[in-house]
Scaffold this active site. Structure first.
Site, PDB file in Angstrom:
ATOM      1  N   ALA A 270     -45.640 -32.389  48.444  1.00  0.00           N
ATOM      2  CA  ALA A 270     -47.172 -32.738  48.825  1.00  0.00           C
ATOM      3  C   ALA A 270     -47.948 -32.415  47.710  1.00  0.00           C
ATOM      4  O   ALA A 270     -48.795 -33.407  47.285  1.00  0.00           O
ATOM      5  CB  ALA A 270     -47.461 -31.957  49.949  1.00  0.00           C
TER       6      ALA A 270
ATOM      7  N   TYR B  83     -47.113 -22.801  46.176  1.00  0.00           N
ATOM      8  CA  TYR B  83     -46.307 -21.643  45.687  1.00  0.00           C
ATOM      9  C   TYR B  83     -45.572 -22.098  44.331  1.00  0.00           C
ATOM     10  O   TYR B  83     -45.202 -23.114  44.090  1.00  0.00           O
ATOM     11  CB  TYR B  83     -45.379 -21.025  46.785  1.00  0.00           C
TER      12      TYR B  83
ATOM     13  N   SER C  83     -42.616 -26.396  45.673  1.00  0.00           N
ATOM     14  CA  SER C  83     -44.123 -26.880  45.251  1.00  0.00           C
ATOM     15  C   SER C  83     -44.444 -27.036  43.819  1.00  0.00           C
ATOM     16  O   SER C  83     -44.879 -28.149  43.440  1.00  0.00           O
ATOM     17  CB  SER C  83     -44.944 -26.179  46.133  1.00  0.00           C
TER      18      SER C  83
END
Length: 126
Positions: free
Chosen positions: A74, A58, A25
């Protein structure tokens, strides 16, 4: 009682890249992670100064010394390269330990170099 307290913050970090198809992420230069005590796979909150987006993801380790802030998967939809973001991590602190608790705060320039470190946020005056 435990309170959720600001543990570490990278203030005005610049997004250096976005990778929609990359697993993970938010890749952050390991030097920056260590400066504020954020660990690999730890939950972080990202606040985008440019567009007001706020999201939870994270941290993953980025190359040491690269000054990388890469929004991946995302999270890449929430930021553009060059956006200024605030990256925060929180920790549960027993109320009895609040007197000695201090967050680890790092303030960054436009090249993601640390310009200042603090253990508190200055009082805001009217």
């Amino acid at each position: 009682m435990q309170l959720n307290m600001l543990k570490g913050k990278l203030h005005q970090a610049r997004v250096t890249q976005t990778e929609l198809e990359y697993e993970g992420s938010c890749a952050i230069d390991l030097d920056l992670l260590e400066a504020v005590g954020i660990h690999e796979y730890e939950q972080i909150h990202v606040y985008n100064i440019e567009n007001g987006e706020r999201f939870v993801t994270y941290a993953i380790i980025g190359e040491r010394g690269s000054r990388m802030i890469s929004m991946n998967g995302a999270a890449a939809h929430k930021c553009n390269e060059g956006d200024r973001v605030i990256i925060c991590a929180y920790a549960g602190v027993p109320e009895s330990e609040l007197g000695e608790f201090q967050p680890r705060l790092a303030y960054l320039d436009a090249d993601n170099r640390i310009t200042q470190r603090r253990g508190s946020i200055p009082l805001q005056v009217a």
